[in-house]
Write a protein that holds these residues in place. Structure first.
Motif, mmCIF file in Angstrom:
data_model
loop_
_atom_site.group_PDB
_atom_site.id
_atom_site.type_symbol
_atom_site.label_atom_id
_atom_site.label_comp_id
_atom_site.label_asym_id
_atom_site.label_seq_id
_atom_site.Cartn_x
_atom_site.Cartn_y
_atom_site.Cartn_z
ATOM 1 N N THR A 176 6.341 -88.797 18.872
ATOM 2 C CA THR A 176 5.165 -89.672 18.907
ATOM 3 C C THR A 176 5.483 -91.049 18.341
ATOM 4 O O THR A 176 4.942 -92.051 18.801
ATOM 5 N N GLY A 177 6.369 -91.116 17.355
ATOM 6 C CA GLY A 177 6.773 -92.425 16.831
ATOM 7 C C GLY A 177 7.526 -93.240 17.863
ATOM 8 O O GLY A 177 7.312 -94.456 17.988
ATOM 9 N N ALA A 178 8.396 -92.589 18.639
ATOM 10 C CA ALA A 178 9.134 -93.311 19.678
ATOM 11 C C ALA A 178 8.209 -93.790 20.789
ATOM 12 O O ALA A 178 8.346 -94.930 21.273
ATOM 13 N N VAL A 179 7.260 -92.965 21.187
ATOM 14 C CA VAL A 179 6.312 -93.390 22.222
ATOM 15 C C VAL A 179 5.426 -94.514 21.705
ATOM 16 O O VAL A 179 5.132 -95.478 22.425
ATOM 17 N N ALA A 180 5.001 -94.417 20.451
ATOM 18 C CA ALA A 180 4.198 -95.495 19.858
ATOM 19 C C ALA A 180 4.995 -96.792 19.803
ATOM 20 O O ALA A 180 4.465 -97.871 20.118
ATOM 21 N N ALA A 181 6.269 -96.700 19.419
ATOM 22 C CA ALA A 181 7.106 -97.905 19.388
ATOM 23 C C ALA A 181 7.257 -98.495 20.786
ATOM 24 O O ALA A 181 7.249 -99.727 20.953
ATOM 25 N N GLY A 182 7.359 -97.643 21.781
ATOM 26 C CA GLY A 182 7.433 -98.134 23.157
ATOM 27 C C GLY A 182 6.176 -98.872 23.580
ATOM 28 O O GLY A 182 6.254 -99.918 24.243
ATOM 29 N N PHE A 183 5.034 -98.359 23.183
ATOM 30 C CA PHE A 183 3.796 -99.047 23.531
ATOM 31 C C PHE A 183 3.619 -100.340 22.732
ATOM 32 O O PHE A 183 3.056 -101.307 23.241
ATOM 33 N N TRP A 184 4.089 -100.363 21.469
ATOM 34 C CA TRP A 184 4.049 -101.613 20.717
ATOM 35 C C TRP A 184 4.922 -102.656 21.396
ATOM 36 O O TRP A 184 4.533 -103.822 21.533
ATOM 37 N N PHE A 185 6.109 -102.249 21.807
ATOM 38 C CA PHE A 185 7.007 -103.160 22.509
ATOM 39 C C PHE A 185 6.383 -103.643 23.814
ATOM 40 O O PHE A 185 6.439 -104.833 24.140
ATOM 41 N N ALA A 186 5.779 -102.721 24.558
ATOM 42 C CA ALA A 186 5.165 -103.093 25.839
ATOM 43 C C ALA A 186 3.976 -104.018 25.638
ATOM 44 O O ALA A 186 3.730 -104.915 26.457
ATOM 45 N N SER A 187 3.225 -103.826 24.567
ATOM 46 C CA SER A 187 2.061 -104.695 24.350
ATOM 47 C C SER A 187 2.492 -106.122 24.003
ATOM 48 O O SER A 187 1.782 -107.075 24.314
ATOM 49 N N GLU A 188 3.628 -106.265 23.368
ATOM 50 C CA GLU A 188 4.096 -107.599 22.988
ATOM 51 C C GLU A 188 4.867 -108.304 24.109
ATOM 52 O O GLU A 188 4.753 -109.508 24.278
ATOM 53 N N TRP A 189 5.659 -107.561 24.869
ATOM 54 C CA TRP A 189 6.590 -108.190 25.800
ATOM 55 C C TRP A 189 6.276 -107.939 27.264
ATOM 56 O O TRP A 189 7.073 -108.310 28.128
ATOM 57 N N ALA A 209 -1.005 -97.990 21.516
ATOM 58 C CA ALA A 209 -0.026 -98.077 20.435
ATOM 59 C C ALA A 209 -0.661 -97.775 19.088
ATOM 60 O O ALA A 209 -0.064 -97.074 18.261
ATOM 61 N N ILE A 210 -1.860 -98.277 18.854
ATOM 62 C CA ILE A 210 -2.554 -98.007 17.588
ATOM 63 C C ILE A 210 -2.876 -96.525 17.463
ATOM 64 O O ILE A 210 -2.650 -95.905 16.415
ATOM 65 N N ILE A 211 -3.385 -95.929 18.527
ATOM 66 C CA ILE A 211 -3.733 -94.501 18.491
ATOM 67 C C ILE A 211 -2.485 -93.654 18.257
ATOM 68 O O ILE A 211 -2.491 -92.738 17.421
ATOM 69 N N LEU A 212 -1.406 -93.944 18.959
ATOM 70 C CA LEU A 212 -0.190 -93.159 18.785
ATOM 71 C C LEU A 212 0.453 -93.381 17.418
ATOM 72 O O LEU A 212 1.081 -92.468 16.876
#
Length: 162
Positions: free
Chosen positions: A112-125, A139-142
């Protein structure tokens, strides 16, 4: 309102999963209730219920399909053989430790941390217009789910045998 459905169409999938999960749990409840009612009926008549019926109650509780194992169980009539090649306590150790042990809890933290990091990255870039908000929300939920899994993994690792 039309813009809301256009922007958040992907919410249909988790909502559908919740609905179907609730439906599955309700059907499992009804199945186990009917099974226990049948056992109560045998007990009220003073008769011994068939062994398949009694074994079916344990199968319902464990989530296995009724009659999934041969009559001696998954490891033969005396608990030997099968994957472990050892006695029954080895099977019980495997079932209780690896299913509920800290390995699976830590695995949940990392996934879940890796998926959350992926969504944080996707939201920024992400270069797609309008994806900042939905990706940030997921990203916040995950991240919250990953933090919860981290707490349970720490508690499960520290208080394992208590």
């Amino acid at each position: 309102m039309e813009d809301f459905f256009r922007s958040y169409w992907w919410l249909l999938f988790p909502i559908g999963a919740f609905v179907f999960g609730a439906w599955d749990r309700w059907l499992a409840y009804k199945r186990s209730r009917d099974h226990l009612d049948l056992l109560k009926h045998y007990a009220a008549q003073g008769k011994e219920p068939p062994p398949e019926l009694v074994r079916g109650v344990g199968d319902d509780m464990s989530g296995e399909a009724p009659g999934a194992y041969p009559p001696g169980g998954p490891y033969g009539p005396y608990g030997y053989g099968g994957y472990w090649g050892g006695p029954r306590h080895m099977r019980r150790m495997y079932r209780n430790y690896y299913r509920w042990g800290p390995y699976w809890q830590w695995r949940s933290v990392f996934v879940t941390g890796a998926v959350a990091a992926g969504f944080w990255f996707a939201s920024e870039w992400s270069d797609w217009p309008g994806t900042y908000g939905p990706f940030r929300l997921v990203a916040i939920i995950l991240t919250i789910v990953a933090c919860g899994n981290l707490v349970f993994a720490l508690l499960g690792s520290n208080f394992r045998n208590k």
